[in-house]
Design an enzyme around this catalytic site. Structure first.
Site, mmCIF file in Angstrom:
data_model
loop_
_atom_site.group_PDB
_atom_site.id
_atom_site.type_symbol
_atom_site.label_atom_id
_atom_site.label_comp_id
_atom_site.label_asym_id
_atom_site.label_seq_id
_atom_site.Cartn_x
_atom_site.Cartn_y
_atom_site.Cartn_z
ATOM 1 C CE LYS A 133 -3.909 -2.368 2.041
ATOM 2 N NZ LYS A 133 -4.650 -2.788 3.234
ATOM 3 C CD GLN A 137 -3.633 -4.131 6.572
ATOM 4 O OE1 GLN A 137 -3.460 -3.227 5.776
ATOM 5 N NE2 GLN A 137 -4.317 -5.223 6.265
ATOM 6 C CG ASP A 158 -10.059 -0.149 4.733
ATOM 7 O OD1 ASP A 158 -9.832 -0.455 3.552
ATOM 8 O OD2 ASP A 158 -9.487 -0.663 5.708
#
Ligand code: NDP
Length: 291
Positions: free
Chosen positions: A54, A98, A121
């Site tokens: 990422k 994460q 997200d």
């Protein structure tokens, strides 16, 4: 006849190229780079790999990357304090914490603390609600990527029958909402659904997101259907091999003979997830800048 293989790697590369162009335009318009903050707590090996990719791809796309690596014993209060700082930081447009988090931290609580305008997200309940209400928001990356892959072979899905296997907040539910918003007739299936094979055979679009290796057999698929395989499962290693093979939730070789189009694993939905994260970061940046 063999199905058309939907090349997620190539489609994701195209999307990243488009995001890079938009990121350059954003820099010109605002005098600053769009920025993504990634937070990793602990050192789960898979998460380390995801975070590494990422960060690298964010930079390659010409966006700012802010990396926060915290020790596994970080307290929930300290993580929430970092999220609050990132919420307030004008250089940060997107915040990604994460998952999974260490067991002593309540991930639901952390997601709730993220500013919905920076929730790239798409997991904050406000963004989930916006998706359901048909309002602009941030859509979870894997569902968004899956939908782009459907559209790559079926630009108009109006009236098509879609079956989504799996009803998680992360994948199944948002995929179903996106298909519905595009006027498909959607059925959501799960572990309590009766006669899955018969239901799947009604699907013009079949999205499998169950986490069961090769569960969907060739004879579950309607001839000519579009099959999106979200599953990522590692089989037990063959003798002498260090690692097992990665497979999806669909028995790929069988499905290839029946489907009209299908995503491979790996190289299908997976690459789209990061590309959509970058796309979401730019979307968040543009909205925050009033563009
Ligand atoms: P979850 O475990 O959260 O959800 C699985 C869903 O599948 C549940 O709704 C469950 O039903 C359903 N299910 C499980 N077993 C069966 C069965 N035998 N028959 C019918 N339904 C079943 O998983 P996720 O949604 O998070 O992920 C699904 C898969 O997608 C995983 O393989 C994961 O690794 C992969 N994934 C891939 C990503 C990518 O980037 N490509 C990103 C995210 C996930 P119930 O609700 O009744 O328990």
């Amino acid at each position: 006849m063999s199905a058309r293989i939907i090349d997620g790697k190539a489609i994701a590369a195209d999307l990243r190229g488009k995001v890079a162009e938009d990121a350059a335009a954003f820099l010109q318009q605002t005098g600053r780079k769009a920025g993504l903050a990634v937070v990793l707590v602990g050192n789960d090996p898979a998460s380390e790999v995801y975070v590494g990719s990422k960060v690298r791809m964010t930079r390659e796309t010409g966006m700012g990357s802010f990396e926060h690596r915290l020790p596994a014993e970080t307290s929930e209060a300290d993580l929430l304090a970092l999220v609050a700082r990132l919420n307030a930081d004008p250089a940060v447009d997107g915040i990604l914490v994460q998952l999974p988090l260490p067991r002593h931290i309540d991930s639901g609580f952390v997601i709730l603390a993220i500013d919905p305008a920076k929730d790239v997200d798409g997991l904050h309940p406000e963004n989930a609600g916006r998706l359901m209400a048909g309002l602009p928001g941030l859509v979870p990356c894997t569902p968004l990527g899956s939908m782009l892959l459907v559209e790559s072979v079926m630009p108009d899905i109006s009236g098509a029958n879609a079956v989504v296997l799996g009803r998680s907040v992360l994948v199944g539910k948002p995929v179903a909402q996106l298909l519905l918003a595009a006027n498909a007739t959607v059925t959501m299936a799960h572990s309590k659904t009766a006669d899955l094979p018969a239901l799947c055979r009604t699907a013009d679009i079949l999205v499998a997101a169950v986490g069961r290796p090769q569960m969907v057999k060739g004879d579950w698929i309607k001839p000519g259907a579009t099959v999106i395989d979200v599953g990522i499962n590692r089989l037990a290693p063959a003798e002498g091999a260090a690692k097992g093979r990665l497979v999806g939730d669909v028995a790929y070789d069988e499905a290839l003979e029946i489907a009209g189009a299908i995503t491979p694993v790996p190289g299908g939905v997976g690459p789209m997830t990061i590309a959509c994260l970058l796309k979401n970061t730019l979307t968040a940046a543009r909205r925050r800048a009033g563009l």
